[in-house]
Design a protein around this motif. Structure first.
Motif, short mmCIF file in Angstrom:
data_model
loop_
_atom_site.label_atom_id
_atom_site.label_comp_id
_atom_site.label_asym_id
_atom_site.label_seq_id
_atom_site.Cartn_x
_atom_site.Cartn_y
_atom_site.Cartn_z
N ALA A 24 -31.04 -7.69 -14.09
CA ALA A 24 -30.37 -7.90 -15.41
C ALA A 24 -31.39 -7.84 -16.59
O ALA A 24 -32.63 -8.15 -16.07
N TRP A 25 -30.90 -7.49 -17.61
CA TRP A 25 -31.93 -7.45 -18.81
C TRP A 25 -31.46 -7.85 -20.16
O TRP A 25 -30.16 -7.66 -20.40
N THR A 26 -32.41 -8.14 -20.94
CA THR A 26 -31.80 -8.43 -22.37
C THR A 26 -32.88 -7.97 -23.33
O THR A 26 -33.91 -7.85 -23.07
N ARG A 27 -32.25 -7.64 -24.42
CA ARG A 27 -33.47 -7.10 -25.86
C ARG A 27 -32.87 -7.31 -27.04
O ARG A 27 -31.67 -7.59 -27.15
N SER A 28 -33.75 -7.80 -27.90
CA SER A 28 -33.58 -8.35 -29.34
C SER A 28 -34.48 -7.62 -30.34
O SER A 28 -35.64 -7.56 -29.58
N GLY A 29 -34.03 -7.42 -31.38
CA GLY A 29 -35.18 -6.99 -32.31
C GLY A 29 -34.50 -6.71 -33.57
O GLY A 29 -33.09 -7.17 -34.03
N SER A 30 -35.42 -6.35 -34.69
CA SER A 30 -34.73 -6.11 -35.90
C SER A 30 -35.58 -4.86 -36.66
O SER A 30 -36.77 -4.62 -36.07
N THR A 31 -34.82 -4.21 -37.62
CA THR A 31 -35.32 -3.05 -38.27
C THR A 31 -35.10 -3.34 -39.54
O THR A 31 -34.20 -3.57 -40.04
N SER A 32 -36.14 -3.10 -40.39
CA SER A 32 -36.13 -3.18 -41.91
C SER A 32 -35.96 -1.78 -42.65
O SER A 32 -36.78 -0.99 -42.18
N ALA A 43 -27.83 -6.72 -23.72
CA ALA A 43 -28.01 -7.30 -22.37
C ALA A 43 -27.05 -6.52 -21.44
O ALA A 43 -26.03 -5.76 -21.86
N GLY A 44 -27.63 -6.41 -20.34
CA GLY A 44 -26.88 -5.64 -19.19
C GLY A 44 -27.42 -5.93 -17.90
O GLY A 44 -28.46 -6.79 -17.70
N GLY A 45 -26.88 -5.36 -16.99
CA GLY A 45 -27.29 -5.67 -15.45
C GLY A 45 -26.33 -4.94 -14.62
O GLY A 45 -25.35 -4.14 -15.02
N CYS A 46 -26.47 -4.90 -13.45
CA CYS A 46 -25.95 -4.09 -12.20
C CYS A 46 -25.50 -5.29 -11.13
O CYS A 46 -26.34 -6.01 -10.96
N ALA A 47 -24.15 -5.16 -10.49
CA ALA A 47 -23.90 -6.08 -9.58
C ALA A 47 -22.58 -5.50 -9.00
O ALA A 47 -21.52 -4.88 -9.72
N GLY A 48 -22.39 -5.48 -7.59
CA GLY A 48 -21.40 -5.15 -6.88
C GLY A 48 -20.90 -3.75 -7.15
O GLY A 48 -19.74 -3.20 -7.03
N VAL A 65 -21.21 -4.61 -35.77
CA VAL A 65 -20.62 -3.86 -34.66
C VAL A 65 -21.08 -3.95 -33.37
O VAL A 65 -22.22 -4.68 -33.14
N ALA A 66 -20.12 -3.89 -32.36
CA ALA A 66 -20.39 -4.45 -31.22
C ALA A 66 -20.04 -3.26 -30.32
O ALA A 66 -19.00 -2.53 -30.63
N ARG A 67 -20.59 -3.11 -29.09
CA ARG A 67 -20.44 -1.92 -28.44
C ARG A 67 -20.56 -2.53 -26.68
O ARG A 67 -21.39 -3.62 -26.49
N SER A 68 -19.62 -2.18 -25.93
CA SER A 68 -19.70 -2.88 -24.36
C SER A 68 -19.13 -1.53 -23.70
O SER A 68 -18.39 -0.63 -24.03
N GLY A 69 -19.67 -1.75 -22.43
CA GLY A 69 -19.31 -0.61 -21.56
C GLY A 69 -19.86 -0.78 -20.11
O GLY A 69 -20.67 -1.42 -20.00
N SER A 70 -19.05 0.01 -19.19
CA SER A 70 -19.61 -0.14 -17.73
C SER A 70 -19.46 0.99 -17.00
O SER A 70 -18.62 1.87 -17.50
N VAL A 71 -20.07 1.32 -15.96
CA VAL A 71 -19.82 2.28 -14.99
C VAL A 71 -19.70 2.01 -13.73
O VAL A 71 -20.54 1.11 -13.23
N THR A 72 -19.01 2.44 -12.98
CA THR A 72 -18.63 2.03 -11.51
C THR A 72 -18.63 3.26 -10.86
O THR A 72 -17.94 4.33 -11.16
N GLN A 73 -19.53 3.41 -9.78
CA GLN A 73 -19.37 4.46 -8.89
C GLN A 73 -18.33 4.36 -7.69
O GLN A 73 -18.31 3.16 -7.32
N THR A 74 -17.39 5.18 -7.71
CA THR A 74 -16.11 4.91 -7.04
C THR A 74 -16.12 5.71 -5.71
O THR A 74 -15.41 5.67 -4.78
N ALA A 75 -17.06 6.99 -5.57
CA ALA A 75 -17.40 7.75 -4.54
C ALA A 75 -18.51 8.58 -4.55
O ALA A 75 -19.36 8.52 -5.88
N PRO A 76 -19.21 8.99 -3.67
CA PRO A 76 -20.45 9.75 -3.85
C PRO A 76 -20.30 10.84 -5.03
O PRO A 76 -19.46 11.85 -4.57
#
Length: 102
Positions: A24-32, A43-48, A65-76
């Motif tokens: 699991a990880w988190t990041r935050s910051g700002s840009t001027s 934030a993100g992470g891997c489980a199961g 603006v919000a973004r979310s996503g996931s990737v799951t391995q279903t077979a080799p």
């Protein structure tokens, strides 16, 4: 003997817990910029067998603006993905599909 087995079992459980938390990880910051300051967090992470990520960015006038996503391995070599982006006015774009190496 029982204490040794208990100690080894506890060590194994703590090691697995440490690996899970390390994924699991988190990041935050700002840009001027000349237009103002943008703040972001993610934030993100891997489980199961699934890895996921979510992120938000807020502009100098309060639009987010919000973004979310996931990737799951279903077979080799085969993965399912799902991604959603939501703009500052609430409109969303969803993308999903399957990717294979071959």
């Amino acid at each position: 003997m029982n204490r040794t087995v208990l100690a080894l079992s506890l060590t194994a459980v703590l090691s697995v817990a440490a690996v899970t938390e390390a994924a699991a990880w988190t990041r935050s910051g700002s840009t001027s910029t000349p237009r103002g300051t943008y703040t972001s967090s993610a934030a993100g992470g891997c489980a199961g067998g699934t890895c996921s990520r979510s992120a938000t960015t807020t502009g100098p006038y309060g639009g987010t603006v919000a973004r979310s996503g996931s990737v799951t391995q279903t077979a080799p070599g085969t993965y399912n993905y799902n991604h959603t982006s939501t703009g500052p006015n609430g409109n969303s774009v969803n993308r999903s599909g399957t990717v294979s190496r071959y």
